[in-house]
Design an enzyme around this catalytic site. Structure first.
Site, PDB file in Angstrom:
ATOM      1  N   ASP A   1      43.416  69.532  21.644  1.00 28.35           N
ATOM      2  CA  ASP A   1      42.653  69.382  20.401  1.00 28.35           C
ATOM      3  C   ASP A   1      42.839  67.998  19.776  1.00 28.35           C
ATOM      4  O   ASP A   1      42.562  67.797  18.607  1.00 28.35           O
ATOM      5  CB  ASP A   1      43.053  70.477  19.404  1.00 28.35           C
ATOM      6  CG  ASP A   1      44.543  70.418  19.096  1.00 28.35           C
ATOM      7  OD1 ASP A   1      45.255  69.628  19.751  1.00 28.35           O
ATOM      8  OD2 ASP A   1      44.979  71.153  18.197  1.00 28.35           O
TER       9      ASP A   1
ATOM     10  N   HIS B   1      40.363  44.127  37.151  1.00 26.17           N
ATOM     11  CA  HIS B   1      40.502  44.940  35.945  1.00 26.17           C
ATOM     12  C   HIS B   1      41.708  45.888  36.060  1.00 26.17           C
ATOM     13  O   HIS B   1      41.655  47.050  35.675  1.00 26.17           O
ATOM     14  CB  HIS B   1      39.203  45.704  35.635  1.00 26.17           C
ATOM     15  CG  HIS B   1      38.139  44.826  35.054  1.00 26.17           C
ATOM     16  ND1 HIS B   1      36.853  45.236  34.786  1.00 26.17           N
ATOM     17  CD2 HIS B   1      38.156  43.514  34.684  1.00 26.17           C
ATOM     18  CE1 HIS B   1      36.156  44.236  34.284  1.00 26.17           C
ATOM     19  NE2 HIS B   1      36.917  43.176  34.214  1.00 26.17           N
TER      20      HIS B   1
ATOM     21  N   ASP C   1      45.092  39.038  30.624  1.00 26.75           N
ATOM     22  CA  ASP C   1      43.705  39.042  30.136  1.00 26.75           C
ATOM     23  C   ASP C   1      43.686  40.034  28.988  1.00 26.75           C
ATOM     24  O   ASP C   1      43.766  41.245  29.204  1.00 26.75           O
ATOM     25  CB  ASP C   1      42.772  39.466  31.278  1.00 26.75           C
ATOM     26  CG  ASP C   1      41.301  39.423  30.882  1.00 26.75           C
ATOM     27  OD1 ASP C   1      41.008  39.371  29.673  1.00 26.75           O
ATOM     28  OD2 ASP C   1      40.454  39.455  31.795  1.00 26.75           O
TER      29      ASP C   1
ATOM     30  N   ASP D   1      38.375  37.804  23.971  1.00 29.10           N
ATOM     31  CA  ASP D   1      38.543  38.032  25.418  1.00 29.10           C
ATOM     32  C   ASP D   1      39.087  36.735  26.037  1.00 29.10           C
ATOM     33  O   ASP D   1      38.332  35.826  26.338  1.00 29.10           O
ATOM     34  CB  ASP D   1      37.191  38.412  26.034  1.00 29.10           C
ATOM     35  CG  ASP D   1      37.291  38.719  27.523  1.00 29.10           C
ATOM     36  OD1 ASP D   1      38.415  38.756  28.064  1.00 29.10           O
ATOM     37  OD2 ASP D   1      36.233  38.919  28.142  1.00 29.10           O
TER      38      ASP D   1
ATOM     39  N   HIS E   1      34.084  36.451  41.198  1.00 33.13           N
ATOM     40  CA  HIS E   1      33.163  36.817  40.105  1.00 33.13           C
ATOM     41  C   HIS E   1      32.490  35.568  39.548  1.00 33.13           C
ATOM     42  O   HIS E   1      32.892  34.450  39.845  1.00 33.13           O
ATOM     43  CB  HIS E   1      33.898  37.574  38.987  1.00 33.13           C
ATOM     44  CG  HIS E   1      35.076  36.818  38.417  1.00 33.13           C
ATOM     45  ND1 HIS E   1      34.929  35.775  37.544  1.00 33.13           N
ATOM     46  CD2 HIS E   1      36.407  36.952  38.635  1.00 33.13           C
ATOM     47  CE1 HIS E   1      36.123  35.313  37.230  1.00 33.13           C
ATOM     48  NE2 HIS E   1      37.038  35.993  37.881  1.00 33.13           N
TER      49      HIS E   1
ATOM     50  N   HIS F   1      30.388  35.844  30.531  1.00 34.47           N
ATOM     51  CA  HIS F   1      29.484  36.874  29.997  1.00 34.47           C
ATOM     52  C   HIS F   1      29.371  36.699  28.489  1.00 34.47           C
ATOM     53  O   HIS F   1      30.211  36.062  27.853  1.00 34.47           O
ATOM     54  CB  HIS F   1      30.015  38.264  30.348  1.00 34.47           C
ATOM     55  CG  HIS F   1      31.453  38.474  29.947  1.00 34.47           C
ATOM     56  ND1 HIS F   1      31.819  38.845  28.683  1.00 34.47           N
ATOM     57  CD2 HIS F   1      32.621  38.322  30.635  1.00 34.47           C
ATOM     58  CE1 HIS F   1      33.148  38.936  28.617  1.00 34.47           C
ATOM     59  NE2 HIS F   1      33.660  38.605  29.781  1.00 34.47           N
TER      60      HIS F   1
ATOM     61  N   HIS G   1      31.908  42.996  27.060  1.00 35.19           N
ATOM     62  CA  HIS G   1      30.781  42.523  27.876  1.00 35.19           C
ATOM     63  C   HIS G   1      29.564  42.782  27.010  1.00 35.19           C
ATOM     64  O   HIS G   1      28.993  43.867  27.027  1.00 35.19           O
ATOM     65  CB  HIS G   1      30.720  43.271  29.213  1.00 35.19           C
ATOM     66  CG  HIS G   1      31.888  42.944  30.100  1.00 35.19           C
ATOM     67  ND1 HIS G   1      32.224  43.679  31.203  1.00 35.19           N
ATOM     68  CD2 HIS G   1      32.801  41.938  30.051  1.00 35.19           C
ATOM     69  CE1 HIS G   1      33.292  43.152  31.788  1.00 35.19           C
ATOM     70  NE2 HIS G   1      33.663  42.099  31.093  1.00 35.19           N
TER      71      HIS G   1
ATOM     72  N   GLU H   1      35.228  31.836  32.301  1.00 39.40           N
ATOM     73  CA  GLU H   1      36.431  32.383  32.935  1.00 39.40           C
ATOM     74  C   GLU H   1      36.468  32.179  34.446  1.00 39.40           C
ATOM     75  O   GLU H   1      36.487  33.147  35.207  1.00 39.40           O
ATOM     76  CB  GLU H   1      36.593  33.862  32.590  1.00 39.40           C
ATOM     77  CG  GLU H   1      35.351  34.728  32.757  1.00 39.40           C
ATOM     78  CD  GLU H   1      35.619  36.178  32.365  1.00 39.40           C
ATOM     79  OE1 GLU H   1      36.549  36.766  32.912  1.00 39.40           O
ATOM     80  OE2 GLU H   1      34.908  36.696  31.492  1.00 39.40           O
TER      81      GLU H   1
ATOM     82  N   TYR I   1      41.489  33.514  43.463  1.00 37.06           N
ATOM     83  CA  TYR I   1      42.321  34.674  43.812  1.00 37.06           C
ATOM     84  C   TYR I   1      42.627  34.583  45.303  1.00 37.06           C
ATOM     85  O   TYR I   1      41.715  34.702  46.126  1.00 37.06           O
ATOM     86  CB  TYR I   1      41.572  35.964  43.478  1.00 37.06           C
ATOM     87  CG  TYR I   1      41.046  35.967  42.061  1.00 37.06           C
ATOM     88  CD1 TYR I   1      41.818  36.453  41.001  1.00 37.06           C
ATOM     89  CD2 TYR I   1      39.782  35.436  41.765  1.00 37.06           C
ATOM     90  CE1 TYR I   1      41.344  36.435  39.694  1.00 37.06           C
ATOM     91  CE2 TYR I   1      39.300  35.402  40.454  1.00 37.06           C
ATOM     92  CZ  TYR I   1      40.083  35.899  39.426  1.00 37.06           C
ATOM     93  OH  TYR I   1      39.611  35.865  38.140  1.00 37.06           O
TER      94      TYR I   1
ATOM     95  N   ARG J   1      43.335  32.750  36.551  1.00 37.85           N
ATOM     96  CA  ARG J   1      42.079  32.727  35.779  1.00 37.85           C
ATOM     97  C   ARG J   1      42.399  32.080  34.442  1.00 37.85           C
ATOM     98  O   ARG J   1      43.476  32.311  33.885  1.00 37.85           O
ATOM     99  CB  ARG J   1      41.539  34.160  35.586  1.00 37.85           C
ATOM    100  CG  ARG J   1      40.251  34.200  34.783  1.00 37.85           C
ATOM    101  CD  ARG J   1      39.483  35.530  34.913  1.00 37.85           C
ATOM    102  NE  ARG J   1      40.134  36.671  34.344  1.00 37.85           N
ATOM    103  CZ  ARG J   1      40.680  37.664  35.048  1.00 37.85           C
ATOM    104  NH1 ARG J   1      40.650  37.646  36.359  1.00 37.85           N
ATOM    105  NH2 ARG J   1      41.257  38.679  34.436  1.00 37.85           N
TER     106      ARG J   1
ATOM    107  N   GLU K   1      40.471  31.837  30.864  1.00 39.18           N
ATOM    108  CA  GLU K   1      39.266  32.342  30.169  1.00 39.18           C
ATOM    109  C   GLU K   1      39.281  31.930  28.703  1.00 39.18           C
ATOM    110  O   GLU K   1      40.238  32.198  27.978  1.00 39.18           O
ATOM    111  CB  GLU K   1      39.228  33.879  30.261  1.00 39.18           C
ATOM    112  CG  GLU K   1      38.065  34.495  29.500  1.00 39.18           C
ATOM    113  CD  GLU K   1      37.953  36.007  29.683  1.00 39.18           C
ATOM    114  OE1 GLU K   1      38.994  36.670  29.892  1.00 39.18           O
ATOM    115  OE2 GLU K   1      36.824  36.527  29.605  1.00 39.18           O
TER     116      GLU K   1
HETATM  117  N1  GLY Z   1      38.506  41.265  30.139  1.00 36.92           N
HETATM  118  C1  GLY Z   1      37.382  41.524  30.940  1.00 36.92           C
HETATM  119  C2  GLY Z   1      36.667  40.287  31.254  1.00 36.92           C
HETATM  120  O1  GLY Z   1      37.227  39.227  31.158  1.00 36.92           O
HETATM  121  O2  GLY Z   1      35.528  40.290  31.559  1.00 36.92           O
HETATM  122 MN    MN Z   2      38.907  38.827  29.989  1.00 39.52          MN
HETATM  123 MN    MN Z   3      35.716  38.148  30.080  1.00 32.49          MN
END
Ligand code: GLY
Ligand code: MN
Ligand code: MN
Length: 442
Positions: free
Chosen positions: A33, A237, A254, A265, A345, A349, A356, A379, A383, A400, A402
């Protein structure tokens, strides 16, 4: 007029005389609950600023008196004692500034009259099932009554195209909120660099970051905080954050704070030892150069998925050639995509009420140009897997970097610039953290 009324007015201009139905998010059970923390739907919040579940906004610009109606949970002394205060029907009216507010239970009986005011309905059918069914049934009834009423929806259209275009270009209000969300995010990253120590577990770094977010007033992390190290570095992720950080490993954090529904982000990558090894340094410098190149390109008129992405990608590819992880020419690699095993990637974004964030990346079939008021992430990453054809010294190195950037009429405004990213600055912050007994929050 407040920000939300201004947005509704702008939205209504694009509706013409059409009716729009925008539902709140629903509460979701976590165990038995108890529920997951409630998080309002971003579209609903964007138009109302109202943060309660079981609410529905109906805009009916052609209605003679009720052009905007909000259906909400009524006050309930017993439930409020257990679960928190509700604005109630009267309270919601003054809070949100709509023409009328009603108990949510009256939606079904009032929907028909509101739907009759136009031949067009904007509804996404992404609400809870009971609402989808009510809308469908009331729309069907209103359409059947058309010969006598001359109203009722002949067409049902998804409102997200209109709303998400609005959300993509940030107002002064949005920008001020985003600055704060990103600034708190950056403070979390600085604290992680200062307070991480060899031997820690990934979750300890997560706890440092999220302690800073919470203690500075963020409502929540904007998304599950990612702290990866060792073999986990390549999991984009990753969110379990359970492993001990191997000695000598890089740590990729991240993490973003969510403040008043606006999301930061940021990613920073640093060595748990406090000093980059030669190979870590080599890979890091490539990614940092790609990050800087992309940020330079973040100007109105440039396109995220062509000029910005490809500009950064070329830096990554040239760097991979320099350190011998790719061979041949940069053009050849970019054409054949041989870099893809390391890049994984695209460059970034949109960022806003969602991490996102919404808004089309294309316009008339083409990648769209950046415009003042857009906020996006940059970003780039590399890798490197533990695979036989990779020189051993580069295996399991992933980086990375970002940042969050606001597009302006002139130079890009890097909102996350207070999070250190040059090797010198990162090592310095880490060294200071290890030599001074500073509290987690200065
Ligand atoms: N934290 C998710 C991204 O960087 O897109
Ligand atoms: Mn991120
Ligand atoms: Mn991001």
């Amino acid at each position: 007029m407040n920000e939300y009324q201004r947005r509704r007015e702008q939205f209504v201009k694009s509706l013409g005389d059409a009716v729009a139905i925008i539902p709140s998010a629903v509460e979701v059970v976590r165990t038995n609950d108890s529920e997951f923390d409630f998080r309002q739907d971003s579209d609903f919040f964007f138009l109302t600023g109202f943060d309660e579940p079981s609410s529905v906004l109906v805009l009916a610009p052609a209605h003679p008196s009720v052009k905007s109606a909000l259906f909400v949970r009524p006050n309930d002394k017993e439930k409020e004692t257990w679960n928190g205060l509700r604005a109630g029907v009267e309270g919601a009216k003054s809070l949100v500034g709509v023409d009328a507010t009603y108990p949510i239970a009256e939606l079904e009986s009032r929907l028909g009259e509101l739907l009759q005011t136009s031949g067009r309905l904007y509804y996404s059918f992404t609400g809870p099932r009971w609402l989808n069914e009510q809308v469908q049934e009331r729309a069907r009834q209103a359409r059947r009554a058309r010969p006598r009423t001359d109203g009722g929806p002949l067409e049902i259209v998804d409102p997200s195209l209109l709303l998400h275009e609005m959300r993509l270009i940030k107002s002064a209000h949005d920008v001020a909120k985003m600055r704060r969300a990103v600034e708190l995010s950056a403070r979390g990253h600085v604290a992680a660099m200062r307070h991480a120590r060899p031997g820690m577990y990934e979750y300890e770094v997560e706890a440092i970051v999220e302690y800073v977010f919470a203690s500075q007033g963020a409502q929540s992390p904007a998304y599950p905080t990612i702290v990866t190290s060792g073999k986990n570095l390549r999991i984009l992720h990753y969110r379990t954050n359970r492993d001990r950080i191997p000695d000598g490993s890089l740590v990729l954090v991240d993490a973003g704070a969510e403040v008043d529904y606006y999301c930061g982000d940021i990613t920073r990558t640093w060595p748990i030892s406090g000093k980059f090894s030669a190979e870590q340094r080599a890979v890091y410098e490539i990614v940092l150069a790609a990050n800087k190149r992309a940020l330079e390109l973040c100007k109105a008129g440039q396109r995220l998925n062509t000029e910005v992405n490809d500009g950064a990608l070329r830096v990554l590819v040239e760097g991979l050639l320099d350190i011998g992880l790719l061979s041949g020419s940069a053009d050849e690699s970019m054409e054949k995509g041989t870099h893809k095993r390391f890049t994984l990637h695209r460059i970034g974004h949109w960022l806003g009420l969602d991490t996102h964030d919404v808004g089309s990346y294309r316009e008339s079939g083409e990648w769209r140009a950046l415009a003042p008021g857009m906020i996006l992430t940059i970003e780039p990453g590399l890798y490197i897997a533990d695979e036989d054809d990779i020189p051993e010294r580069f295996r399991d190195i992933s980086v990375r970097v970002e940042d969050d950037v606001l597009i302006t009429e002139g130079e890009p405004d890097v909102l996350s610039k207070t999070a250190p990213k040059s090797i010198h600055a990162v090592e310095q912050v880490m060294a200071e953290g290890r030599t001074t007994a500073q509290a987690l929050i200065a």
